[in-house]
Scaffold this active site. Sequence first.
Site, short mmCIF file in Angstrom:
data_model
loop_
_atom_site.label_atom_id
_atom_site.label_comp_id
_atom_site.label_asym_id
_atom_site.label_seq_id
_atom_site.Cartn_x
_atom_site.Cartn_y
_atom_site.Cartn_z
N ASP A 118 50.41 -52.78 -2.12
CA ASP A 118 49.61 -52.69 -3.34
C ASP A 118 48.14 -52.81 -2.97
O ASP A 118 47.81 -53.55 -2.04
CB ASP A 118 49.98 -53.90 -4.21
CG ASP A 118 50.30 -53.54 -5.64
OD1 ASP A 118 50.73 -52.40 -5.86
OD2 ASP A 118 50.12 -54.40 -6.51
N PHE A 124 44.98 -53.14 3.51
CA PHE A 124 44.51 -54.32 4.24
C PHE A 124 42.99 -54.40 4.38
O PHE A 124 42.46 -55.42 4.80
CB PHE A 124 45.16 -54.43 5.63
CG PHE A 124 46.64 -54.66 5.59
CD1 PHE A 124 47.14 -55.90 5.22
CD2 PHE A 124 47.53 -53.66 5.91
CE1 PHE A 124 48.52 -56.14 5.16
CE2 PHE A 124 48.91 -53.87 5.86
CZ PHE A 124 49.40 -55.12 5.49
N HIS A 178 55.46 -59.76 7.66
CA HIS A 178 54.18 -59.43 7.03
C HIS A 178 53.11 -60.40 7.52
O HIS A 178 53.40 -61.59 7.74
CB HIS A 178 54.32 -59.51 5.52
CG HIS A 178 53.22 -58.85 4.77
ND1 HIS A 178 52.00 -59.48 4.55
CD2 HIS A 178 53.12 -57.62 4.22
CE1 HIS A 178 51.22 -58.65 3.87
NE2 HIS A 178 51.87 -57.52 3.66
N TYR A 210 44.42 -54.40 -3.24
CA TYR A 210 43.89 -55.70 -3.69
C TYR A 210 43.48 -55.58 -5.16
O TYR A 210 42.95 -54.55 -5.58
CB TYR A 210 42.68 -56.10 -2.87
CG TYR A 210 42.97 -56.34 -1.41
CD1 TYR A 210 43.87 -57.31 -1.00
CD2 TYR A 210 42.32 -55.59 -0.42
CE1 TYR A 210 44.12 -57.54 0.35
CE2 TYR A 210 42.55 -55.82 0.92
CZ TYR A 210 43.46 -56.79 1.31
OH TYR A 210 43.71 -57.02 2.64
#
Length: 223
Positions: free
Chosen positions: A68, A81, A190, A70
Amino acid sequence: MDAKNVNIDDSWYAELKDEFNKEYFAKLKAFLVEEKKNNVVYPPGSQIFSAFNYTPFHKIKVVILGQDPYHGHGQAHGLCFSVPQGIPTPPSLVNIYKELKSDIGFEVPNSGNLESWAKQGIFLLNATLTVRANTAGSHQNKGWEIFTDNVIKIISDKRENVVFVLWGRYAAAKEKLIDDSKHIILKAAHPSPLSAYNGFFGCKHFSKINNFLNNKGIEPIRW
């Protein structure tokens, strides 16, 4: 919708033009139009396809899959990221930098902007390309996953010797879309602070990526 209205690199348009004319994408676009009437949506419209514009189809060396964008103000800019210059580095990226330092002696920068990676052929793809402000997961199951699953399939089918990096269970579930006889798949926990100690730290994915590229005669990544 007129597919050419989509702000996307020509190399990707050639591969994806049929997707933009499918019914699910028309519904997705209609959802976004309605959503923007009453809510703030990230990233800004011009940056939704940033990953595609920084990394043309024929230049992909590595795919890193996020989930998703931010959802905080000013954070999302279309690369998983990554955050724009001047925005504090998010916790997952802090841990990515820690692993890079441990793995290859990487010098941690004071910026979380990964555009330089994208320009070198690292396709930083989120499964969902938009989100409502301050509401994680708010644009899931609206059509983006159909689109990005098809993007992954197209890369797998039409390219060779790409490194697919799948961090966490959500990303690992995409393994079925990838032909591992033509590509290499790297999986780990993760990098989120909630899970990084369960196998992300110590995965050495960054040296493994460059070793693979070197072995295939492809220019390695300058992290």
